[in-house]
Design a protein around this motif. Structure first.
Motif, PDB file in Angstrom:
ATOM      1  N   UNK A 142       8.900  28.395 -17.152  1.00  0.00           N
ATOM      2  CA  UNK A 142      10.054  29.297 -17.110  1.00  0.00           C
ATOM      3  C   UNK A 142      10.014  30.197 -18.352  1.00  0.00           C
ATOM      4  N   UNK A 143       9.801  31.466 -18.120  1.00  0.00           N
ATOM      5  CA  UNK A 143       9.766  32.442 -19.226  1.00  0.00           C
ATOM      6  C   UNK A 143      11.024  33.286 -19.118  1.00  0.00           C
ATOM      7  N   UNK A 144      12.089  32.920 -19.852  1.00  0.00           N
ATOM      8  CA  UNK A 144      13.373  33.590 -19.642  1.00  0.00           C
ATOM      9  C   UNK A 144      13.323  35.072 -19.999  1.00  0.00           C
ATOM     10  N   UNK A 375      10.226  26.083 -13.694  1.00  0.00           N
ATOM     11  CA  UNK A 375      10.747  26.198 -12.335  1.00  0.00           C
ATOM     12  C   UNK A 375      10.268  24.902 -11.662  1.00  0.00           C
ATOM     13  N   UNK A 376      11.071  23.855 -11.863  1.00  0.00           N
ATOM     14  CA  UNK A 376      10.602  22.491 -11.601  1.00  0.00           C
ATOM     15  C   UNK A 376      10.552  22.149 -10.101  1.00  0.00           C
ATOM     16  N   UNK A 486      21.026  21.470 -14.246  1.00  0.00           N
ATOM     17  CA  UNK A 486      19.831  20.723 -14.629  1.00  0.00           C
ATOM     18  C   UNK A 486      18.686  21.210 -13.766  1.00  0.00           C
ATOM     19  N   UNK A 487      17.470  20.957 -14.268  1.00  0.00           N
ATOM     20  CA  UNK A 487      16.317  21.378 -13.456  1.00  0.00           C
ATOM     21  C   UNK A 487      16.149  20.485 -12.235  1.00  0.00           C
ATOM     22  N   UNK A 488      16.713  19.245 -12.272  1.00  0.00           N
ATOM     23  CA  UNK A 488      16.706  18.404 -11.062  1.00  0.00           C
ATOM     24  C   UNK A 488      17.401  19.155  -9.914  1.00  0.00           C
ATOM     25  N   UNK A 493      17.118  27.907 -12.915  1.00  0.00           N
ATOM     26  CA  UNK A 493      16.376  29.107 -12.491  1.00  0.00           C
ATOM     27  C   UNK A 493      17.324  30.005 -11.696  1.00  0.00           C
ATOM     28  N   UNK A 494      17.434  31.224 -12.146  1.00  0.00           N
ATOM     29  CA  UNK A 494      18.362  32.151 -11.499  1.00  0.00           C
ATOM     30  C   UNK A 494      17.989  32.355 -10.035  1.00  0.00           C
TER      31      UNK A 494
END
Ligand code: NAP
Length: 540
Positions: A142-144, A375-376, A486-488, A493-494
């Protein structure tokens, strides 16, 4: 050779085992890996302090007793270099590298005339009837998109793609963005080197000290002797390790006894604290007991009460986001050269050539470290976006959240297998044993299909919907969905659909589901034979 019986994408724990398993079964296999060598997540995540939060003796392959007996882990929680050395050793021992093409970045996969055609960034294509994506849960970085991010004049590093040559941070002013597991592990090490470290925290996380230490020679001998039993217990355990919870619910335990149990787990360290009591992740009252205990530890360690408050999470039950493990994280903020910036009070306006400008100040930096996660679970798969017969695309099937059968197969995409995919326990379990279980299941299916002359195997849509519904219901019985983000949940991620993606029903239960499907002649799958011309692959 660009044609084979099986294609495997990825050379991490899952990919290496998949290649080994396919070769051992007499199949021709091509492994494709973007990195120049094996290792997967342990190839890329070589940031200072990178260590596994599962004990080394569990976080290793179980499929070969001789391998298990011959490898000696030096520490209780292995550091990245040792895990990478282990994976390189496994690649050498089973001669796996010769099946791989390294530096191959897969960008597309299409199923046509009974074969997957996989395209790499360099234009090369590879084909096989079966495609195993062992692309990892935490690999799509993830590169914000922070305003001005490309204007920064200093050096920029991502924990998830750390340079092979460790950058020298001595005498540097470092800004670090992100306080998940990676940031929390890196912070003490970077503060030990840098002239000054500023940590930009959007959300605080719970972190448990990792009381790492070398295994003694006696312990190593004992581990070797007890390995078969350790693996036997782990095989159907809830997280794929031999550890359980306290024998009583927190809410049924007297306060003094509860505190003693919590101290024991705190001192054992690592992610196990999230499972001290059996009701801790399902009952908010039980969770509060563990949460308050952990928050008291933060206040004890951090001298400045304002910083201690800033470091205390406000938006999730403990364990509802992946619990972090650290070596001196909280104590780092007692150092003169480390500073915490709470972005909820003081948000970032922009990154400038000189550093980070927040609503209150500009922090001058020579180096920026992004520990901003992934981006899990779906990212590595949707970036390839495999396309099946009739133009069915993975991104469309998953538009409202991942629909899978056993977290391994997707309706409309025959002969495609997503190892550690959403809908499987994956990140909630011991990833190594989990990969072994899934790869074994897939290879059994592939061999059965070949034996019976079946050309396509694919889940029925209703079977995939039923499994996906089961995954959702399992999550609803826990506190996982209660995290604000959370990434769960894909919430980091937008634009990503908010849905709890891993299977929270337990590793052992999951394994029983897989066993049952196989023993019921693959109930839930459509098995097809089509007369499509098949090129005969050459064996390597
Ligand atoms: P992460 O848990 O997703 O943490 C990313 C951090 O970056 C969060 O603090 C996030 O804040 C922040 N962030 C993201 N975008 C931002 C932005 N635009 N501005 C400011 N802050 C931003 O990622 P991770 O730390 O890499 O860990 C991911 C997972 O990898 C872990 O949970 C764990 O499963 C695994 N891992 C394991 C170990 C281990 O075994 N010890 C070590 C490292 C990683 P928000 O929370 O507000 O979004």
């Amino acid at each position: 050779m660009t044609d084979a019986d099986v294609l495997v994408i990825g050379a991490g724990f899952a990919g290496l085992y998949a290649v080994h398993r396919a070769v051992s079964a007499g199949l021709s296999v091509i492994g494709l890996e973007a990195a120049p060598d094996v290792g997967g997540t342990w190839y890329w995540n070589r940031y200072p302090g990178a260590r596994c939060d599962v004990e080394s003796v569990d976080y290793s392959y179980s499929f070969d007793e001789a391998l298990q007996q011959s490898w000696t882990w030096s520490e209780r929680f292995a550091a990245q270099p040792e895990i990478l050395a282990y994976l390189r050793h496994v690649a050498d021992r089973f001669d796996l590298r010769r099946h791989y093409r390294f530096g191959v970045d897969v960008i597309a996969a299409d199923f046509d005339a009974g074969r997957w055609h996989v395209r790499a960034a360099d234009g090369q294509t590879y084909a096989a009837p079966f495609l195993l994506c062992a692309t990892g849960c935490l690999s799509a970085v993830n590169r914000p998109d922070i305003s001005g991010v490309d204007d920064f004049a200093g050096d920029v590093y991502f924990t998830a793609a750390w340079p092979r040559e460790d950058p020298d941070l001595h005498g540097k002013r470092v800004g670090l963005i992100g306080t998940g597991s990676s940031g929390i592990q890196a912070v003490p090490l970077i503060a030990g080197q840098a002239e000054r470290l500023v940590v930009f925290q959007r959300s605080a996380n719970y972190s448990i000290p990792m009381p790492n230490r070398p295994w003694s020679a006696e312990e190593q001998q004992q581990i070797r002797e007890e390995y078969p039993e350790r693996r036997r217990i782990s095989a159907y355990a809830s997280a794929g390790t031999p550890h359980g919870t306290y024998h009583k619910k927190a809410v049924d335990t007297e306060p003094q006894e509860r505190v003693e149990a919590l101290w024991r787990r705190w001192r054992e360290g690592g992610v196990l604290f999230a499972k001290t009591f059996p009701d801790q992740n399902s009952d908010l009252a039980a969770n509060d007991i563990a949460r308050e205990f952990a928050e008291e530890r933060i206040r004890e360690i951090v001298h400045d009460p304002v910083i201690a408050t800033d470091l205390t999470p406000v938006d999730h039950p403990i364990g509802a986001k992946r619990i972090c493990t650290d070596t001196g994280y909280y104590a780092t903020f007692n150092r003169d050269n480390a500073r915490l910036v709470n972005l909820r009070r003081e948000p970032i306006d922009a990154i400038t050539p000189e550093g980070v400008r927040t609503s209150d100040a500009t922090y001058l930096c020579d180096v920026l470290v992004f520990a901003t996660g992934f981006d899990a679970l779906t990212g590595a798969l949707t970036r390839i976006d495999p396309s099946g017969p009739g133009g069915v695309r993975l991104r469309d099937v998953w538009a409202e959240g991942p629909v899978t059968f056993l977290g391994l197969m997707v309706p409309g995409l025959p002969n495609l297998f997503t190892i550690s995919g959403p809908g499987s326990p994956s990140v909630l379990a011991n990833m190594v044993l989990h990969a072994e279980v899934q790869v074994d299941w897939v290879m059994e299916l592939v061999l059965t299909a070949r034996r019976l002359g079946l050309t396509e195997v694919e889940p029925r849509r209703d079977a995939a919907d039923a499994w996906t519904d089961h995954v959702t219901k399992a999550a609803e019985r826990t506190l996982f969905p209660k995290a604000a983000s959370s990434w769960y949940l894909g919430a980091n991620i937008e634009g990503k659909k908010r849905i709890f993606m891993p299977y929270a029903g337990g590793f052992g239960t999951y394994r029983r589901h897989c066993d049952a499907v196989a023993s019921q002649n693959y109930a839930g799958l459509v098995l097809t034979t089509r007369n499509t011309p098949q090129p005969s692959p050459t064996r390597e």
